[in-house]
Motif scaffolding. Structure first.
Motif, PDB file in Angstrom:
ATOM      1  N   SER A 252       3.427  19.190   9.775  1.00 60.65           N
ATOM      2  CA  SER A 252       4.573  19.377   8.874  1.00 60.65           C
ATOM      3  C   SER A 252       4.702  18.189   7.940  1.00 60.65           C
ATOM      4  N   GLY A 254       3.681  16.926   3.679  1.00 62.78           N
ATOM      5  CA  GLY A 254       3.420  17.456   2.350  1.00 62.78           C
ATOM      6  C   GLY A 254       2.518  16.543   1.546  1.00 62.78           C
ATOM      7  N   THR A 411       1.378  21.675  16.997  1.00 59.94           N
ATOM      8  CA  THR A 411       1.890  22.460  15.867  1.00 59.94           C
ATOM      9  C   THR A 411       1.132  23.773  15.721  1.00 59.94           C
ATOM     10  N   MET A 425       2.165  25.570   3.558  1.00 59.71           N
ATOM     11  CA  MET A 425       3.584  25.524   3.210  1.00 59.71           C
ATOM     12  C   MET A 425       3.839  25.869   1.742  1.00 59.71           C
ATOM     13  N   ARG A 473      10.387  23.980  12.359  1.00 57.21           N
ATOM     14  CA  ARG A 473       9.885  23.112  11.298  1.00 57.21           C
ATOM     15  C   ARG A 473      10.674  21.812  11.229  1.00 57.21           C
ATOM     16  N   THR A 474      11.971  21.873  11.429  1.00 53.58           N
ATOM     17  CA  THR A 474      12.784  20.655  11.441  1.00 53.58           C
ATOM     18  C   THR A 474      12.323  19.705  12.534  1.00 53.58           C
ATOM     19  N   VAL A 477       8.955  18.208  11.577  1.00 48.70           N
ATOM     20  CA  VAL A 477       9.101  17.197  10.529  1.00 48.70           C
ATOM     21  C   VAL A 477       9.540  15.870  11.143  1.00 48.70           C
ATOM     22  N   SER A 480       6.491  14.434  13.066  1.00 50.97           N
ATOM     23  CA  SER A 480       5.217  14.316  12.343  1.00 50.97           C
ATOM     24  C   SER A 480       5.269  13.280  11.231  1.00 50.97           C
ATOM     25  N   TYR A 481       6.414  13.153  10.577  1.00 49.40           N
ATOM     26  CA  TYR A 481       6.489  12.210   9.458  1.00 49.40           C
ATOM     27  C   TYR A 481       6.398  10.786   9.999  1.00 49.40           C
ATOM     28  N   ILE A 489       7.140  14.209   2.597  1.00 52.83           N
ATOM     29  CA  ILE A 489       8.232  14.962   3.223  1.00 52.83           C
ATOM     30  C   ILE A 489       8.908  15.915   2.251  1.00 52.83           C
ATOM     31  N   PRO A 492       7.639  19.868   3.168  1.00 51.21           N
ATOM     32  CA  PRO A 492       8.179  20.316   4.459  1.00 51.21           C
ATOM     33  C   PRO A 492       9.686  20.507   4.442  1.00 51.21           C
ATOM     34  N   SER A 493      10.393  19.611   3.761  1.00 52.47           N
ATOM     35  CA  SER A 493      11.850  19.753   3.676  1.00 52.47           C
ATOM     36  C   SER A 493      12.223  20.984   2.850  1.00 52.47           C
TER      37      SER A 493
END
Length: 802
Positions: A252, A254, A411, A425, A473-474, A477, A480-481, A489, A492-493
């Motif tokens: 997750s 970007g 994931t 995504m 996904r939250t 994130v 993973s970030y 981010i 994904p956000s």
């Protein structure tokens, strides 16, 4: 006394001073702190600075300019760089006036005037070209997890099935790895884990700076912090190669943040080919700002939004000429990207859509709900990602590759079973943004078909899948970030916000279809769909992005450029204003301090200074040996401390080395720091005059000046040190580290008081509980005694009755 350069502490200091509102990211929370209050008190500011640029007070030896380099993990004095650049330009103008008729002079002047535009044009073109290659590679690697093109293995699924795809999405040219669901799932997990392994390994052992987003560090560099290698060629190459692998692994994360990093690397590389920028970091900063704008522009297909992002998020010093160059750089980058047409749609991004349906006033209620969600999402992710980062630094510091592998495996293992977690995504965003009505292309997982049957089993299933995808996904994130892979981010956000927005849109559509006569739906037309779920996904994506980045204006523009739908500008603004309000309520900017103290409270008073006379060379050598201060104030003598100027460590060492090499001065030579002596005549071997190396225009302030204003001076003008003088006498100095130490000390005191109060409260509670327990025990004993007495009396009465 002057500035000590310490890698760990200095990085924290510069990061502290550079943050754009609570901007993001968890990393941004830990590395960057948002902007200070801009209110300036009406206190006197004495700035002997760079207005007299053509005077002879601040002369630089040509040899010094040749050898001067910016040391790693130090800060740049922007004021000094500006003075040097101004002196260089004045010298060029003087030469041009003297040789007005020379064609060489005309050619040199023309190149000087157009050099910046040439540089930003080249930078923009390379950024657009590299962005297209990354997009094409990312799509191909992402599709390899599912299958391959039968006749052209190098094509992704979209290009393989171009114009031959069936209405149900099937394509004979695209071969899946297996017809069995379980084997497909296995291949998906294996490929995802493999991509993450290759990516993390290359980053870990060949380009550590390529990990993460890079935005926080670039903000530090724009503020003057030197990080050699962070914008180097190896970082650029490996981040460009590993970014598609990180995206294809299913993590997750970007590509938008890393796109800004790679764009900045391109800007530094190209500008490094021109002597004008290699000599002066202040000029290179302008190219870096323009590169950041172009990076966002190609990531979102939004040139204006990219410029606003660079202005609102990245740079504190953003003059008009930088804005124009940033706009031109972003424009060139997007033109090249569109010319290459990586998606074969004629659009700059995959999820560019156009909404042509009007919204209704009752939907403001749902817009506010989306805004609240965006604010809560940002606060939640920031809070818990910081905890994950703390755990990662404490326990997983040496296991970056293993962590990335485990995250990708987890994931892929879970995400495959949710249609909104399985695909890339960017593609999911395009699906969620669809209007559905009048759609003739492939209906992904029958999302549009089921959206037209509110209340059906498939409709409810779609709502549940969207809600599950939002929560999953939250969570991914948050964990993973910050992993040791290229990770942004933004997207994904946006996906989290889009899934929640689509969920809310389907709920609103269901309410309208179930209760069409309800008063709030009175403005809906009978033959037209009243609610557009895709528009809710669009607003949800904007809300989540704003919640995590704490930005407003540039996001409105970016979302407008993404869709081209001017109709939804007002809903977007309403949603983002609610998001900003909720975000500020749950996560106040840490840098919004009101110190309430003068600079004298924080300044250093134990100063190491150079006196106008009375020092020997061996004494100065000893000072340089025992300290690593980057400069020293110059005073008349230590008794009256009348301020004469400031001399940098590098200039001082250069002058000493030159005197020893050329004139063979002895260690007992007398040293003079008298800036009023403008003579270039060099004394005998028994003395050294440092007059020409003294800066007579250091920034000075009154000790009663509010600390907030001093912070503004550090951020806006970028000096390494600010001297504190009172009636012409030096009383102290301040650096950014001193402010950080003061803030840390105050926070520690507040934390100590909070803990002490909590301990007192606990102790008081325990005491009260003990007292209450004693009272209950006593009361129980009394009641027990009373009960015994009563039973005794009752027995006696019975005996008497008998």
């Amino acid at each position: 006394m002057a500035v000590r350069d310490n890698e760990g502490l200095y990085s924290r200091v510069i990061n502290y001073l550079n943050s754009f509102q609570n901007s993001y990211t968890p990393v941004r929370q830990s590395l960057n702190v948002p902007r200070q209050n801009r209110t300036r008190a009406h206190a006197p500011i004495t700035s002997r600075n760079a207005l007299n640029s053509n005077n002879n007070n601040f002369k630089y030896d040509k040899a010094l300019e040749e050898i001067k380099r910016y040391e790693d993990f130090t800060t740049i004095d922007w004021v000094q760089d500006a003075i040097i650049e101004r002196s260089r330009m004045n010298a060029k103008r003087s030469a041009a006036i003297e040789n007005r008729s020379s064609w060489r002079t005309w050619l040199s002047s023309s190149c000087e005037a157009g050099q910046a535009w040439i540089v930003v044009s080249i930078v923009g073109a390379i950024i657009g070209f590299s962005a297209a290659l990354i997009d094409i590679t990312t799509e191909w690697v992402s599709d390899i997890k599912f299958g391959y093109c039968k006749n052209s293995w190098w094509l992704n699924q979209k290009f393989c099935c171009w114009e031959i795809e069936e209405q149900d999405g099937s394509c004979e040219e695209w071969i899946y790895w297996s017809e069995h669901y379980v084997i497909r799932w296995f291949c998906y997990v294996v490929f995802s884990t493999l991509f993450a392994t290759i990516c993390a390994y290359m980053i870990r052992y060949y380009a550590p700076y390529a990990a993460g987003s890079g935005i926080s560090e670039i903000k530090c560099i724009l503020a003057g912090f030197v990080m050699k290698g962070f914008l180097g060629g190896r970082t650029l190459l490996l981040k460009s190669v590993c970014l598609p692998l990180a995206i294809a692994s299913g993590l997750s994360v970007g590509k938008e943040g890393p796109s800004v990093h790679t764009a900045a690397c391109v800007g530094i590389f190209v500008s490094g080919l021109f002597e004008k920028y290699t000599r002066n970091k202040a000029k290179m900063r302008e190219i870096l700002s323009a590169s950041c704008a172009a990076g966002v522009a190609v990531a979102f297909g939004s040139p204006i939004g990219g410029v606003l992002f660079s202005f609102e998020e990245m740079s504190y010093n953003f003059p008009m000429k930088t804005m124009w160059r940033s706009f031109f750089c972003a424009l060139v980058a997007t033109v090249v990207l569109q010319g290459m047409n990586p998606f074969r749609t004629g659009k700059l991004v995959m999820f560019q859509v156009t909404y042509d349906r009007e919204w209704h006033f009752f939907e403001i209620i749902f817009f506010c709900i989306l805004g609240v969600f965006g604010g809560l999402y940002g606060a939640l992710v920031i809070k818990y990602n910081l905890k994950v980062q703390s755990y990662r630094k404490k326990y997983l510091k040496d296991y970056g590759v293993h962590e990335a592998i485990a995250l990708a495996f987890l994931t892929a293992l879970i995400g495959y079973f949710n249609i909104f977690m399985k695909l890339d995504m960017t593609e999911i965003l395009g699906v969620l943004f669809e209007e559905c009505e009048g759609k003739k292309s492939y209906d992904y997982e029958s999302l549009c078909k089921y959206s037209e049957i509110p209340g059906s089993l498939q409709y409810v299933r779609m709502i549940i899948l969207l809600l599950i995808a939002t929560f999953l996904r939250t969570g991914f994130v948050i964990i993973s970030y910050g992993a040791k892979v290229p990770a942004g981010i933004f997207i994904p956000s946006m996906v989290v916000g889009a899934t929640f927005g689509r969920f809310l849109g389907l709920c609103a559509k269901f309410l309208h279809d179930a209760y069409p006569d309800f008063p709030i739906f009175s403005s809906c037309k009978p033959d037209v769909s009243c609610v557009t779920p895709g528009m809710y996904a669009f607003l949800g994506a904007a809300a989540a992005l704003s919640g995590i980045m704490h930005l407003t204006v540039c996001i409105v523009v970016i979302m407008f450029e993404l869709t081209g739908a001017l109709t939804y500008i007002l809903p977007t603004m309403i949603t983002l204003m609610v998001t900003k309000t909720v975000g500020d309520f749950f996560g106040k900017d840490k840098e919004e301090y009101t110190f309430g103290v003068p600079v004298a409270t924080v300044m250093r008073k134990d100063l190491t200074v150079m006196t106008a006379s009375g020092l020997r060379l061996d004494e100065i050598d000893q000072i340089l040996l025992e300290s690593n201060f980057q400069g020293f104030p110059v005073v008349t003598d230590k008794k009256n401390m009348t301020l004469l100027g400031y001399i940098g460590r590098m200039e001082l060492k250069f002058a000493i080395d030159k005197a020893k090499r050329v004139r063979g001065v002895s260690s007992a030579a007398h040293c003079f720091f008298n800036p009023d002596n403008d003579s270039n005549e060099e004394s005998s071997s028994t003395s050294i005059d440092f007059a020409q190396y003294i800066n007579q225009t250091p920034i000075t302030v009154n000790p009663r000046l509010p600390l907030e204003t001093v912070m503004d001076l550090f951020k806006k003008m970028g000096p390494r040190v600010i001297l504190i003088e009172h009636t012409g006498k030096l009383v102290g100095l301040i650096t950014v580290k001193d402010v950080l130490k003061y803030i840390a000390r105050k926070e520690a005191e507040e934390e100590s008081i909070r803990i002490r109060n909590a301990s007192s409260s606990i102790e008081l509670t325990n005491n009260n509980n003990n007292i209450l327990l004693e009272e209950n025990t006593s009361l129980g004993s009394m009641n027990k005694k009373r009960g015994s007495d009563s039973f005794l009396e009752l027995g006696k009465s019975r005996d008497s009755d008998l």
